[in-house]
Write a protein that holds these residues in place. Structure first.
Motif, PDB file in Angstrom:
ATOM      1  N   TRP A  85      28.199  38.615  62.523  1.00  0.00           N
ATOM      2  CA  TRP A  85      26.955  39.383  62.364  1.00  0.00           C
ATOM      3  C   TRP A  85      26.221  39.577  63.681  1.00  0.00           C
ATOM      4  O   TRP A  85      25.365  40.455  63.794  1.00  0.00           O
ATOM      5  CB  TRP A  85      26.043  38.726  61.324  1.00  0.00           C
ATOM      6  N   TYR A  86      26.557  38.778  64.714  1.00  0.00           N
ATOM      7  CA  TYR A  86      25.943  38.953  66.033  1.00  0.00           C
ATOM      8  C   TYR A  86      26.431  40.228  66.734  1.00  0.00           C
ATOM      9  O   TYR A  86      25.886  40.607  67.761  1.00  0.00           O
ATOM     10  CB  TYR A  86      26.270  37.763  66.931  1.00  0.00           C
ATOM     11  N   ASP A  87      27.444  40.882  66.175  1.00  0.00           N
ATOM     12  CA  ASP A  87      28.002  42.054  66.854  1.00  0.00           C
ATOM     13  C   ASP A  87      28.346  43.172  65.869  1.00  0.00           C
ATOM     14  O   ASP A  87      29.286  43.927  66.084  1.00  0.00           O
ATOM     15  CB  ASP A  87      29.255  41.639  67.640  1.00  0.00           C
ATOM     16  N   ASN A  88      27.582  43.280  64.775  1.00  0.00           N
ATOM     17  CA  ASN A  88      27.913  44.318  63.790  1.00  0.00           C
ATOM     18  C   ASN A  88      26.793  45.347  63.621  1.00  0.00           C
ATOM     19  O   ASN A  88      26.709  46.023  62.606  1.00  0.00           O
ATOM     20  CB  ASN A  88      28.295  43.691  62.444  1.00  0.00           C
ATOM     21  N   GLY A  89      25.939  45.456  64.646  1.00  0.00           N
ATOM     22  CA  GLY A  89      24.841  46.407  64.560  1.00  0.00           C
ATOM     23  C   GLY A  89      24.731  47.306  65.772  1.00  0.00           C
ATOM     24  O   GLY A  89      25.547  47.239  66.700  1.00  0.00           O
ATOM     25  N   ASP A  90      23.727  48.142  65.784  1.00  0.00           N
ATOM     26  CA  ASP A  90      23.539  49.141  66.835  1.00  0.00           C
ATOM     27  C   ASP A  90      22.425  48.787  67.819  1.00  0.00           C
ATOM     28  O   ASP A  90      22.208  49.505  68.799  1.00  0.00           O
ATOM     29  CB  ASP A  90      23.222  50.504  66.213  1.00  0.00           C
ATOM     30  N   ILE A  91      21.712  47.687  67.563  1.00  0.00           N
ATOM     31  CA  ILE A  91      20.594  47.319  68.425  1.00  0.00           C
ATOM     32  C   ILE A  91      21.053  46.262  69.427  1.00  0.00           C
ATOM     33  O   ILE A  91      21.529  45.189  69.046  1.00  0.00           O
ATOM     34  CB  ILE A  91      19.406  46.788  67.599  1.00  0.00           C
ATOM     35  N   THR A  92      20.930  46.565  70.707  1.00  0.00           N
ATOM     36  CA  THR A  92      21.329  45.635  71.755  1.00  0.00           C
ATOM     37  C   THR A  92      20.208  44.643  72.014  1.00  0.00           C
ATOM     38  O   THR A  92      19.067  45.027  72.257  1.00  0.00           O
ATOM     39  CB  THR A  92      21.654  46.387  73.060  1.00  0.00           C
TER      40      THR A  92
ATOM     41  N   THR B 299      20.001  38.294  76.185  1.00  0.00           N
ATOM     42  CA  THR B 299      19.563  36.913  76.326  1.00  0.00           C
ATOM     43  C   THR B 299      19.306  36.655  77.807  1.00  0.00           C
ATOM     44  O   THR B 299      19.391  37.574  78.632  1.00  0.00           O
ATOM     45  CB  THR B 299      20.637  35.941  75.809  1.00  0.00           C
ATOM     46  N   THR B 300      19.018  35.407  78.156  1.00  0.00           N
ATOM     47  CA  THR B 300      18.821  35.092  79.572  1.00  0.00           C
ATOM     48  C   THR B 300      20.121  35.163  80.352  1.00  0.00           C
ATOM     49  O   THR B 300      20.097  35.141  81.578  1.00  0.00           O
ATOM     50  CB  THR B 300      18.211  33.687  79.744  1.00  0.00           C
ATOM     51  N   HIS B 301      21.256  35.235  79.649  1.00  0.00           N
ATOM     52  CA  HIS B 301      22.560  35.373  80.291  1.00  0.00           C
ATOM     53  C   HIS B 301      23.018  36.824  80.163  1.00  0.00           C
ATOM     54  O   HIS B 301      23.301  37.273  79.049  1.00  0.00           O
ATOM     55  CB  HIS B 301      23.591  34.449  79.642  1.00  0.00           C
ATOM     56  N   PRO B 302      23.087  37.571  81.256  1.00  0.00           N
ATOM     57  CA  PRO B 302      23.451  38.990  81.175  1.00  0.00           C
ATOM     58  C   PRO B 302      24.785  39.248  80.481  1.00  0.00           C
ATOM     59  O   PRO B 302      24.971  40.289  79.853  1.00  0.00           O
ATOM     60  CB  PRO B 302      23.502  39.428  82.644  1.00  0.00           C
ATOM     61  N   GLU B 303      25.712  38.271  80.589  1.00  0.00           N
ATOM     62  CA  GLU B 303      27.032  38.474  79.979  1.00  0.00           C
ATOM     63  C   GLU B 303      27.030  38.179  78.481  1.00  0.00           C
ATOM     64  O   GLU B 303      28.024  38.450  77.792  1.00  0.00           O
ATOM     65  CB  GLU B 303      28.085  37.593  80.672  1.00  0.00           C
ATOM     66  N   LEU B 304      25.935  37.619  77.963  1.00  0.00           N
ATOM     67  CA  LEU B 304      25.832  37.312  76.539  1.00  0.00           C
ATOM     68  C   LEU B 304      24.803  38.239  75.914  1.00  0.00           C
ATOM     69  O   LEU B 304      23.598  38.008  75.986  1.00  0.00           O
ATOM     70  CB  LEU B 304      25.439  35.847  76.329  1.00  0.00           C
ATOM     71  N   THR B 305      25.303  39.308  75.300  1.00  0.00           N
ATOM     72  CA  THR B 305      24.453  40.316  74.682  1.00  0.00           C
ATOM     73  C   THR B 305      24.869  40.495  73.240  1.00  0.00           C
ATOM     74  O   THR B 305      26.071  40.567  72.939  1.00  0.00           O
ATOM     75  CB  THR B 305      24.578  41.656  75.427  1.00  0.00           C
TER      76      THR B 305
END
Length: 203
Positions: A30-37, A40-46
């Motif tokens: 569910w952390y990656d099933n939507g359209d809204i970006t 976080t404080t880690h640029p590689e973790l979005t």
């Protein structure tokens, strides 16, 4: 007022990981099933969340002032590279302070007392660090110990429609079970996840 909370993505049959610590791809889909970006404080973790889940996550981040985690999670993430993705102080409950820590400027604090006394000290320190925001304790052993010590006030569940059939339960071997939970005090229906929060009621 500061609350002590815990939360986890959980399968319908009550597991926060599958057998042999598997199934995270399903529990966290569910952390990656939507359209809204959502950054976080880690640029590689979005994250890419639905509107409902993004609102839920942003509220959680806004309300969280400090975390309490165990050594296993700290080691698994390699100390999150020196800063947790939520950008808050972290209290690590461990038997021994890991080599190379603490590091100057890194918001990590280590409590090495064992048993219930260690849990109480870790939560007390996290409360000081959190100010008027909430303390979130890692699910698993620490959450169980907080519950048995009468410290845990709220349980959050991100309920995922999958059956693991085994693995690591959210709660197990509770000393003073059963516990009565009130609520849900909040409920949000995301895509392939239901966000629930319950208040712990002690007898």
């Amino acid at each position: 007022m500061t609350k002590v909370c815990t939360g986890a993505s959980m399968s319908l049959d009550g597991y926060v990981s599958g057998p042999g610590e598997t199934g995270f791809d399903k529990l966290f889909a569910w952390y990656d099933n939507g359209d809204i970006t959502v950054e976080t404080t880690h640029p590689e973790l979005t994250f890419h969340l639905t509107d409902v889940s993004a609102t839920y996550w942003r509220r959680l981040v806004a309300e969280t002032g400090a975390l309490v985690v165990g050594r296993k999670l700290f080691d698994m993430t390699e100390g999150w590279g020196g800063e947790h993705p939520m950008g808050v102080p972290v209290v690590v409950l461990t038997h021994t302070v890991p080599d190379g820590w603490p590091r100057e400027g890194a918001p990590f604090h280590f409590v090495t007392d064992g048993g219930e006394e260690g849990v109480r000290r870790a939560v007390a320190l996290a409360r000081e660090l959190a100010g008027d925001r909430d303390v979130v304790v890692n699910s698993g052993t620490i959450a169980q110990q907080c519950l048995d010590a009468g410290l845990l006030e709220e349980v959050g569940i991100d309920l995922v429609p999958v059956l693991m059939g085994g693995g690591t339960p959210f709660f197990t071997d509770l000393r003073n079970a059963p516990y009565q939970l009130e609520g849900p005090v909040s409920l949000a229906e995301g895509r392939q996840v239901t966000h629930l929060r319950y208040r712990v009621r002690y007898a």
